[in-house]
Design an enzyme around this catalytic site. Structure first.
Site, PDB file in Angstrom:
ATOM      1  N   LYS A  51       0.814  -1.217   0.000  1.00 16.64           N
ATOM      2  CA  LYS A  51       0.000   0.000   0.000  1.00 16.64           C
ATOM      3  C   LYS A  51       0.851   1.273   0.000  1.00 16.64           C
ATOM      4  O   LYS A  51       0.379   2.332  -0.377  1.00 16.64           O
ATOM      5  CB  LYS A  51      -0.973  -0.001   1.172  1.00 16.64           C
ATOM      6  N   SER A 299       1.433 -10.088  -0.185  1.00 17.90           N
ATOM      7  CA  SER A 299       1.125  -8.647  -0.160  1.00 17.90           C
ATOM      8  C   SER A 299       1.423  -7.923   1.140  1.00 17.90           C
ATOM      9  O   SER A 299       1.538  -6.697   1.140  1.00 17.90           O
ATOM     10  CB  SER A 299      -0.354  -8.456  -0.517  1.00 17.90           C
TER      11      SER A 299
END
Ligand SMILES: *Cc1c(COP(=O)(O)O)cnc(C)c1O
Length: 316
Positions: A51, A299
């Site tokens: 992110k 991730s």
């Protein structure tokens, strides 16, 4: 939609602010899959998740603002706090009184103000919108924003340089910013590449929206893949359409398989959160069968250590 030019520009813009994360081949998962399997180790990104790519790109694209804000307490909130500090911009991360202390501390440790408002996510979001309306803040959402999507897409450019013959890329899927950006980058360069999204069975809003043909709300349920929870927004502007166009396949994973993925990656030396383990879980359970080489996007790393230890012990 966000295209290759936007993603290439994002890559230049954020170079030096985010890490180029390595890939590692997983021999064990490759044997299970019958084709070579690579892990894109994005859980080693600064702040512990991809992110940071989107948040940094969005912050660097801003003109003059009083500050930045969002209502996310998870990986996006951390990323925005860090990106804002790097840019010398004040950040106010809005959250409800229900947020656990460790998440609150993580935001404060990154130099942002953690503002507690009300006792629901709606109240927190309301305050973020008020800061935008009344105080000149930029509201940076976690996925449905062109600069965020382009930033996440830089992961796809990197991955293709690292595994040029990749045939399948499996991507954890929630609001779809990661999948939209990465798939846009990959398909622009290699139209034949296969993009597989993976969500949890419990409360997958994008899956329900795709099935309905338009964004819908789903009841949020507790899941090991907590970073994949939450809605896609009934007024979704970009990610719903991009995921619908670019994703070839969608896998929904039960909790047992997510736990198995976490355990397997830990055995390979990677401490990851549930959302990041869905690719490994899908291979181990035989749900992901595809042409190789396969690349799994790992991730994020942000899991409570006690929860991680309990999963390794085999707790449900
Ligand atoms: C946010 C997040 C995802 C999902 O990304 P979307 O852009 O919302 O689809 C997957 N894994 C981790 C670790 C995340 O933080």
């Amino acid at each position: 939609m966000v295209g290759l030019e936007d993603i290439l520009a994002a890559r230049d813009r954020i170079a030096g602010q985010v890490l180029e994360t390595p890939v590692a081949q997983s021999i064990a998962l490759g044997e299970r899959a019958g084709v070579p399997v690579w892990l894109k180790l994005e859980h080693r990104q600064t702040t512990g998740a991809f992110k940071l790519r989107g948040a940094t790109n969005a912050v660097m694209r801003l003109g003059r603002v009083a500050g930045v804000t969002t209502a996310s307490t998870g990986n996006h909130g951390r990323a925005l706090a860090h990106a804002a500090r790097q840019a010398g911009t004040p950040a106010v991360i809005c959250m409800s009184s229900l947020v656990p202390q460790n998440k609150l501390d993580a935001i404060r440790d990154l130099g942002a103000e953690a503002r507690i408002v009300g006792d629901s996510q709606d109240d927190a979001f309301h305050e973020a919108r008020r800061l935008k309306r009344d105080e000149g803040f930029a509201l940076i959402p976690p996925f449905d924003h062109p600069d965020v999507i382009a930033g996440q897409g830089t992961l796809g450019l990197e991955l293709l340089e690292q595994v040029p013959d990749a045939a399948t890329v499996a991507i954890p899927l929630s609001g779809g910013g990661l999948l939209a950006g990465v798939a846009a980058a990959l398909k622009a360069r290699r139209p034949d590449i296969r993009i597989v999204g993976i969500s949890m069975e419990r409360g997958a809003a994008m899956a329900a929206s795709l099935a309905a043909g338009h964004p819908v709300e789903v009841r949020e349920l507790p899941t090991l893949a907590d970073s994949l929870g939450g809605g896609i927004g009934l007024q979704n502007r970009l990610t719903f359409a991009m995921v619908r166009k670019l994703m070839d396949d969608l896998i929904l994973l039960p909790e047992d398989d997510i736990a198995a993925g976490i355990r397997h990656l830990a055995a390979e030396g990677h401490v990851v959160e549930g959302a990041a383990a869905v690719g490994a879980g899908a291979i181990l359970s035989g749900r992901l069968v595809s042409a190789g080489p396969v690349v799994l996007v790992v991730s994020g790393a942000n899991i409570d250590p006690a929860a991680h230890a309990a999963i390794l012990r085999g707790a449900p």
